[in-house]
Every structure is written in structure tokens, then in C-alpha cells.
Design an enzyme around this catalytic site. Structure first.
Site, PDB file in Angstrom:
ATOM      1  N   HIS A 531      22.002  48.799  28.827  1.00 39.87           N
ATOM      2  CA  HIS A 531      22.607  48.204  30.049  1.00 39.87           C
ATOM      3  C   HIS A 531      22.889  48.473  31.676  1.00 39.87           C
ATOM      4  CE1 HIS A 531      24.016  43.220  31.879  1.00 39.87           C
ATOM      5  NE2 HIS A 531      22.831  44.049  32.928  1.00 39.87           N
ATOM      6  N   HIS A 536      21.029  49.632  35.795  1.00 45.44           N
ATOM      7  CA  HIS A 536      21.912  49.283  37.165  1.00 45.44           C
ATOM      8  C   HIS A 536      22.343  50.377  37.582  1.00 45.44           C
ATOM      9  CE1 HIS A 536      23.216  44.963  36.999  1.00 45.44           C
ATOM     10  NE2 HIS A 536      22.980  44.806  35.610  1.00 45.44           N
ATOM     11  N   HIS A 722      15.145  45.439  32.095  1.00 40.72           N
ATOM     12  CA  HIS A 722      16.553  45.188  32.715  1.00 40.72           C
ATOM     13  C   HIS A 722      16.199  43.764  31.947  1.00 40.72           C
ATOM     14  CE1 HIS A 722      19.130  42.910  35.160  1.00 40.72           C
ATOM     15  NE2 HIS A 722      19.629  43.511  34.746  1.00 40.72           N
ATOM     16  N   ASN A 726      18.419  42.549  29.101  1.00 39.84           N
ATOM     17  CA  ASN A 726      19.549  41.420  29.937  1.00 39.84           C
ATOM     18  C   ASN A 726      19.101  39.674  29.651  1.00 39.84           C
ATOM     19  OD1 ASN A 726      22.222  41.002  31.807  1.00 39.84           O
ATOM     20  ND2 ASN A 726      20.652  39.391  33.155  1.00 39.84           N
ATOM     21  N   ILE A 871      21.086  40.533  38.803  1.00 40.86           N
ATOM     22  CA  ILE A 871      22.536  40.096  38.021  1.00 40.86           C
ATOM     23  C   ILE A 871      22.849  40.797  36.857  1.00 40.86           C
ATOM     24  CG2 ILE A 871      20.821  38.726  36.441  1.00 40.86           C
ATOM     25  CD1 ILE A 871      22.863  36.253  36.707  1.00 40.86           C
TER      26      ILE A 871
END
Length: 871
Positions: A531, A536, A722, A726, A871
């Protein structure tokens, strides 16, 4: 009569326009994250300010903005005779507030404006300057010029914060939505485009300020806080082969006093202003919610649990379920303090005056105990929140890549004799040959750190899990190997124990614990590598390089822009409260203070081309090349929800990118001749991902095929990958028994008191081993926030600019076709989930795999693919 005629001529030489803007967002994220005390109280004030501002804005807007916002048009076709730069028109101010425009968004306001501009002499406008003489900033959405003679409308998509004119060293400029390769940029605009890129690159000096728009690189040297206390010191990530890392956005804060290599911390964390949450809906409140949760709500929850009621542990599985059913008894003033935070109050549902309840996670909505089954344990490796780690076993026994001089012989101790009784009559060799054996391997990443981790209050093992692909398409776990360091030294190799499935007696309880140690490792790897690192962190250098070298009129800038939305913002927030020293991740996950350091070790093996789904599946051995298959590869685990759904999404993305790239680049030579593209890629490789710059796998960026593949991979990472890792966090991990994040005790040895206790009360002993109650409350609070979609989310196939992101009609139509394809894929996936023969799609928990459905509504939906890591 003469004056009337002159007036008519004057009007004929004016261009009418409409400017759309938004008032300054009261909930400025940088201000919010600077809150140090009483965040809940301040939240209440902020919400009140929003309400008050909304009520008075329309009444005062014209008087506020009218003479305080000025624009000047710039010609794209007529140059100033002396400089060769596009001709600049006269300063023009906003006029009346338009009361009703159907296309206006939430909290947007539109103004008339008229420019003195004669197209026959001044040419076609291609850019404009804007000046703000107000003391506060506003958000500029767009400018539209209407009825430009012989041209029609011209659209300028802006979406940018405009501060007081004195804050800027160079005038703020925006360009029309025309799209150009560098060689095609009109000469009158070339100077302005290059000057804008220089502004965005900055000079690499000094501490950046809130209003600046500079994109620059730095290493991860801001995670620790050595000036506060020695235990908060953390190593620098990036800039070395030992701990390599992608670069983050540079803030320029001063060096820490006690460690000059580290950056000092402060409440304000700079990021380029237009990377801030610029919208007025729930994503704006994310920083506030996380900050208030970490500083106020969570400490109070801990106080309630451990202090007032002296219940620091769950004693039964029913105690865990009571978080969703009966709730936690809390003082009434605790609930009243939550009142100003609507979203947080929604997450922690309050019923009555004394119970605080969490939303029931999807994994236990149908069956409270199905998570305990071996089938579900295995199914989540291909349909859970970390579905892309499992590999096909190609050799037996499994071997290690660790340096044997440092860590001894780490070859697995699992034997054929342990596996073959559960192989349905085939040998290990036959199962290997028929692609029936798979492994979830969390050994090498963990073993070098085990001695350090086990010196804390946590106790863990490196793990290997062998699985068998059955004829019904499901996976069956065959054995779990738990390894810990030799008592004398790491170089002696691990001390390992192998556990086999059992369904009765204390052996079944031991097996349940063995699976828990595996899931703890998987939870940590998921959060820190799958993750954080692999979505990110790896995307941020692309954002920086794009803004430094690809102008806003460049086709690849326009292609990639939606997939960068809010990423730098959420990353800066994460560095402040989530992945920082003793932050939420370090506090509640097994890897603790080594969390980010261990992700840096994993980054050594990161390969950009292998982040694309087909290459990933082939590399893990779960698929083979097959030209006859729809996507050119054939899944060896045919019912592999993440992979089968993902291939549909991947193909749609690639088809869209291919059509787009080929529209603008007519040959491979056009790629090599694109100076902006070449500068972007060179800096991305050599600086943004500079610790891996010598890797031979980087695309050379010499052909259209390379550009298509690179762009597709990046879009896949930012959107579908993602989404897959997520938005299932709370649906699966919100039930801590299913996805524990810590292990606190070693496996009980036969004959020990703990072993006897396990036989008598396995629930209590299981709960004493996994994540404690305090950390569970923190985990649930945070991952529920992070598993939600904002009300203004932009999903794959959508753009915030609508159809106005380019003036070229063919790419706009191609994007609409892409959106239609995604809708067709979603219908196909819904049909798949109704096919009960595909057991891995819903499993014993009756939880259909929906994470790669492209669309979603707001909230905790367990579906939806946003464009970006937002997010």
C-alpha cells in the site's frame, strides 16, 4: 450619433468572458494539520466558519472580487514586435456576479468580464495573466471566452489557488486548453510556457512557503523527531544503496539540531499549493479527522478502556463483536465532544448516550466464524486486501535469497512427507509439474529484523505458507513454517517449526494461531509495502517530474494529471501522523519503529515494468503467456478474482492510452524529438527514483510502445492497484480477528502452561497473542477513514474538467469510449459474482469480490476505482 457609432465599434472589439472561482476554503489543510491542542474544539469552530461564510458569500461577492481581481489576455498568434513574445492585452477587472449558470459546481461563483481585444489585430488568445489584490486567496476554476470571431469559444481550465499578487515573483499565468507537442507550440506562447516551467522548478533553496507552487525533490528525512527525544530518531530513507527510497516533495525545513541529516518537524508541511485538497467536500476534512483522531479521540478511547474500566484486553471473540453490536460504554461527555465532527461520529456510530459503536465489517456481516476456515484464509490471498503477493512454487523445498554468511541457511524445513498426505494422491513433484503448489512467503523480508522486533513487547516469526490448488479451483493450506533467529546468532540460521492443518482438539487451536502469525506478517507487508510504498510513495516522483518538465499544454501532462489528484497531499499528511516515528502505523503494527526502514529494504527489489499487472502475474508464476487467451496470458489459478478482474481493467486502460498516444505521436521519432518528454523521463529515473537509476529495466523512452506501457503502468498503479489494496482495509481488517496487525507472544510449547490454557480457553489465549484492545481501537478508527470514498471523488473514466480538458475532439471521444468500456466491465464483473461455481469470488464469508468495480458512491462501499491515490 458619432459617439454611438464609436461605442458600437468598441463593443465589437471586446471579448466577453466568464470567470468561475471559489471563495477561500475555510478548512485549509495546512492550517488544520498545524493544530497542536484541542483539535476537536477547533474543528467545531471551522465547521461553523464554513456555514457562516456560505451564507454571506453571495451577498458580498461582487463588492469583494469586482475591482480586486484583474486579468490580461495573451495572444497565441500575434507577437510583440520587439520580443517575439505573445502580445499582452490591457488589464481588465471582474464585473457582475452571475446568479445562475447550470454548470456551476458546489460553492462556485461566476463573473462577467469583458476584454478590450481585437482579434484581427491581437490574434487568438492563448493564455492570460491574473492578479489578486485581495489579502486572502481564492480558487480559480476557469475562464471561458465566448464567441471569439472566427474561432468560437476558448476554454481555460485553471483549478488553482490564487494568492495576493505580492506573494509571487512572477505573474500567475494560465493557458487555453489547446494541446501541443513542444515542436508545435506557437512561437508567441513558447516564452510563457518555459517561464512557467522555470517557476514550478524553483531554485532548490530555502524553506518553501504556503503559497508557493515549487516542485522539487528530497529524501525521506522527516519521519523522525530527534530534537524531541532520542527514541524518535529515524534513519534517512533515500540517497543510499543501503536504504533506497523514492523521493518526496521538498519542503526545505531546517535541519534538526541533534541530527543535521534529518529535517526538523513542524505542524506546517509544505506541498505545492495546487496539490492541497482544493475541494469543499469530505476529502477536505480528512486531515482534520486523522489529526483529531490521533491527538484527541484515540487517547480518550484508550483512557476509557484501560483507565476507567480497567479492561485492556478482549477476553472472548464476543467481546470483539460487541464493538459493532453493543458498543463500548463511554462517558456522555466523550460523545458530546464528537458532535462537531460529523464524519468521525458517523464512523464511530453512537447509539444512545453511552455506547460508541464501530461499523460492522463486511467480512462478518453474514457469518461470524467463516473467517476461521482454511478456505477463507487462503481465498483472501487472491481476493483479499493484499491479493498480489502469492506465488507459484517452482522448487521444493523453498529457498531463501538472504546472505548465508550473515543469516545462515534459510532453506525451508517443510518436507514432502508433511505435504503429500493432503495432495489428493499426487506427489510433490507431480504437484509442482502441474502448477498446483503455491506459496505466501513472508520470510526474507522479516528474518533480518526479527531479533530487533522480538526485543520489544512484540513477538513474531518469519513465515512461509504452502498451498495446494484443488480441482474445485480453491486453495487449501498444507503447511505453515514459523521461523525465528537462533538463540546464539543470526548466522546460525533460523530455528523453524512446521505446523499442519488440524480441525479438532488443541492442534486446531495451534493451527489457528499459526495462521494468525502469517496474517500479521501479511498485514504489515500490505500496509508498508503493497500500500504505502508501492502506490503512495512510488507515484510521488512522477508527480514532481511531470510538473517540472511537462507543460500544462503537453499531451502527456493532460493524460496523467487526473491520476495525481491529492496524492502529494495525502502523502504529506501520512508523513505527519501515519508513518512518522511513533505515529499510528508504528504504534499499532508489528514492524513498529522499523516499519519504513523495512519498506526501504523492499524497495531495492522494486521494478517499474513489473508493476504492470500482466508482468506481475507472469513474474509471480501465477500466469503463463498464451497468445490464444484474451489478454495474452492464461491464469493458472483460473478463479483468481483480483487477477481476472484486474486484467479487464488493465486492458481498458492500455487501449485508451494507446489510442491517445498514437493521436499525438505519429512515429517513434516524435518520441525522441519531444524535449519535454525526454527531460521528464530522464529526471524521473535519475532523480525521482534515483537510487535505482542504474537498473537496466528502465524504459529508454525511445518508442511509442515504451511511452504507452509506462503510462499504462503508472495509471494502473495510481488507480486500480491502489483501489485493490486500499478500499478493502476496513471490510476485511476492521474485524481484528481476521486481520491482526501484531503478535505479542510466541507459539506455546507442548506441555507449557500456555499450551494447557490454549486447550481450556483458546479464545482468550488467541486474543492475548494478537493485537491488543487499545491498538485495535486505533486501527479501526483509522482504517475506516482510509477505506471511505469522498463525496467528490473522481473515478476512472471521469475528469473534473468534464470534456474541456483538451480542445481536440478525438481524444475526448476516445476517453468517453474508455468510460463506456469500464461500465461494460462492471456489468461483466457483477455477472461473475453471481456465478456460484466461482467459489473464490465470495468464499465462506459470502463476500463477493467488488474492489475492482470501477464505480462507487460516497462512503464505505468496498468498490470503486478512483483515478488517483487520493486517500
Amino acid at each position: 450619433m458619432f459617439s454611438g457609432f464609436a461605442g458600437m465599434m468598441n463593443r465589437d472589439q471586446k471579448l466577453k468572458g466568464t470567470v468561475v472561482l471559489m471563495q477561500k476554503n475555510v478548512l485549509d489543510v495546512n492550517e488544520l494539520t498545524a493544530v497542536k491542542t484541542d483539535p476537536i474544539g477547533i474543528i467545531g469552530g471551522a465547521f461553523g466558519a464554513v456555514a457562516g461564510a456560505a451564507g454571506t458569500f453571495v451577498d458580498t461577492a461582487t463588492s469583494i472580487f469586482g475591482r480586486n481581481v484583474a486579468l490580461k489576455l495573451i495572444s497565441a498568434t500575434v507577437a510583440d514586435g520587439r520580443s517575439g513574445k505573445g502580445k499582452v492585452g490591457k488589464q481588465t477587472f471582474l464585473e457582475g456576479l452571475l446568479s445562475s449558470i447550470p454548470t456551476l459546481g458546489d460553492k462556485q461563483s461566476a463573473y462577467d468580464i469583458h476584454f478590450e481585444w481585437d482579434v484581427s489585430k491581437d490574434g487568438i488568445p492563448g493564455a492570460f495573466y491574473i492578479e489578486n489584490f485581495l489579502q486572502h486567496e481564492f480558487f480559480l476554476v476557469s475562464l471561458t471566452l465566448e464567441d471569439v470571431p472566427n474561432h468560437g469559444s476558448i476554454h481555460f481550465v485553471c483549478n488553482s489557488w490564487i494568492y495576493n499578487d505580492k506573494k509571487y515573483k512572477s505573474d500567475r499565468i494560465f493557458f487555453a486548453n489547446k494541446t501541443y507537442l513542444p515542436s508545435d507550440i506557437p512561437a508567441p506562447l513558447a516564452y510563457y510556457i518555459e517561464e512557467e516551467l522555470k517557476t514550478l522548478r524553483g531554485d532548490g533553496k530555502g524553506e518553501r512557503q504556503e503559497w508557493e507552487r515549487v516542485y522539487d525533490y528530497d529524501v525521506y528525512n522527516d519521519l523522525g523527531d530527534p530534537d524531541s527525544k532520542a527514541t524518535l530518531a529515524r534513519p534517512v530513507l533515500g540517497g543510499s544503496s543501503t536504504l533506497p527510497y523514492p523521493r518526496r516533495g521538498r519542503t526545505g525545513r531546517k535541519a534538526a539540531k541533534k541530527d543535521p541529516k534529518s529535517e526538523s518537524r513542524s505542524g506546517f508541511v509544505y506541498l505545492p499549493r495546487d496539490e492541497s485538497f482544493g475541494h469543499t467536500k469530505s476529502s477536505d476534512f480528512l486531515a482534520y479527522i486523522l489529526k483529531s483522531a490521533s491527538q484527541n479521540v484515540i487517547p480518550r478511547l484508550r483512557s476509557v478502556v484501560t483507565g476507567q474500566f480497567n479492561q485492556p484486553e478482549f477476553n472472548t471473540f464476543e467481546d470483539v463483536r460487541s464493538l459493532y453490536d453493543g458498543g463500548i460504554k463511554v462517558p456522555t461527555n466523550f460523545l458530546s465532544d464528537l458532535a462537531p465532527i460529523p464524519l468521525l461520529k458517523e464512523i464511530l456510530r453512537t447509539d444512545g448516550e453511552s455506547a460508541l459503536k464501530f461499523v460492522q465489517p463486511k467480512v462478518v456481516q453474514v457469518d461470524h466464524s467463516a473467517w476461521m476456515t482454511d478456505e477463507e484464509f487462503a481465498r483472501e490471498m487472491i481476493a483479499g486486501v493484499n491479493p498480489h503477493i502469492i506465488k507459484r512454487l517452482s522448487e521444493f523445498p523453498p529457498k531463501s535469497k538472504l546472505d548465508s554468511k550473515l543469516f545462515g541457511d534459510n532453506t525451508s524445513t517443510i518436507t514432502k512427507e508433511q505435504l503429500e498426505p493432503n495432495l489428493g494422491g499426487v506427489t510433490v513433484e507431480q504437484a509442482l509439474q502441474n502448477n498446483k503448489l503455491y506459496i505466501l512467503d513472508h520470510h526474507d523480508i522479516l528474518f533480518p529484523y526479527l531479533r530487533k522486533i522480538n526485543a520489544t513487547e512484540t513477538k513474531a516469526y518469519a513465515t512461509r505458507t504452502i498451498l495446494f490448488l484443488q480441482n474445485d479451483g480453491t486453495l487449501k493450506p498444507l503447511a505453515i513454517e514459523l521461523s525465528k533467529p537462533h538463540p546464539q546468532d543470526d548466522s546460525y540460521g533460523p530455528v523453524s517449526e512446521v505446523y499442519l492443518p488440524a480441525s479438532e482438539g488443541v492442534e486446531a487451536r495451534i493451527w489457528l494461531l499459526a495462521k494468525a502469525y502469517v496474517v500479521v506478517n501479511d498485514s504489515c507487508y500490505h500496509q508498508l509495502v503493497s500500500h504505502w510504498l508501492n502506490t503512495h510513495a512510488v507515484v510521488e516522483p512522477f508527480i514532481i517530474a511531470t510538473n517540472r518538465h511537462l507543460s500544462v499544454v503537453h499531451p502527456i501532462h493532460k493524460l496523467l494529471l487526473p491520476h495525481y489528484r491529492d496524492t502529494m497531499n495525502i502523502n504529506s499528511l501520512a508523513r505527519n501522523v501515519l508513518v512518522n516515528a511513533e505515529g499510528i502505523i508504528e504504534s499499532t503494527f508489528l514492524w513498529g519503529g522499523y516499519s519504513l526502514e523495512m519498506s526501504a529494504v523492499s524497495y531495492r527489489d522494486w521494478v517499474f515494468p513489473d508493476q504492470g499487472l500482466p508482468n506481475d502475474l507472469l513474474k509471480r508464476g501465477v500466469a503463463v503467456e498464451d497468445p490464444a487467451s484474451p489478454h495474452g496470458i492464461r491464469l493458472l489459478i483460473e478463479d483468481y478474482p483480483y487477477a481476472s478482474d484486474g486484467l479487464e481493467i488493465w486492458a481498458a486502460i492500455k487501449s485508451w492510452v494507446e489510442e491517445y498516444v498514437n493521436f499525438y505521436y505519429k512515429s517513434d521519432a516524435a518520441i525522441t524529438q519531444d524535449v519535454e518528454l525526454q527531460a521528464f523521463w530522464k529526471e524521473l529515473v535519475e532523480v525521482g527514483h534515483g537510487d535505482l537509476k542504474n537498473s537496466t529495466w528502465w524504459f529508454k523512452m525511445q518508442t511509442r510502445a515504451e511511452l504507452i506501457e509506462a503510462s499504462t503502468i503508472l495509471i494502473w498503479i495510481a488507480s486500480a492497484l491502489h483501489a485493490a489494496v486500499n478500499f478493502g482495509q476496513y471490510p476485511y481488517g476492521g474485524y481484528i480477528l481476521n486481520r491482526p496487525t501484531k503478535s505479542r507472544r510466541f507459539m506455546p510449547a507442548k506441555g507449557s502452561p500456555e499450551y494447557d490454557d490454549l486447550a481450556k480457553n483458546y479464545e482468550k489465549e488467541y486474543l492475548r497473542t494478537i493485537t491488543p484492545k487499545n491498538d485495535t481501537l486505533v486501527d479501526l478508527t483509522i482504517i475506516e477513514v482510509l477505506s471511505r470514498h469522498a463525496s467528490d471523488e473522481q473515478y476512472l473514466g471521469q475528469r473534473v474538467e468534464g470534456d474541456l480538458w483538451t480542445s481536440d475532439s478525438a481524444p475526448v471521444e476516445a476517453y468517453k469510449k474508455f468510460a463506456r468500456k469500464l461500465a461494460e466491465i462492471e456489468e461483466k464483473l457483477v455477472q461473475k459474482n453471481s456465478d456460484e461455481s466461482l467459489r473464490n469470488r465470495y468464499g465462506p464469508v459470502k463476500m463477493p469480490y467488488t474492489l475492482l468495480y470501477p464505480s462507487s458512491e460516497e462512503g464505505l462501499t468496498f468498490r470503486g476505482i478512483p483515478n488517483s491515490v487520493s486517500i
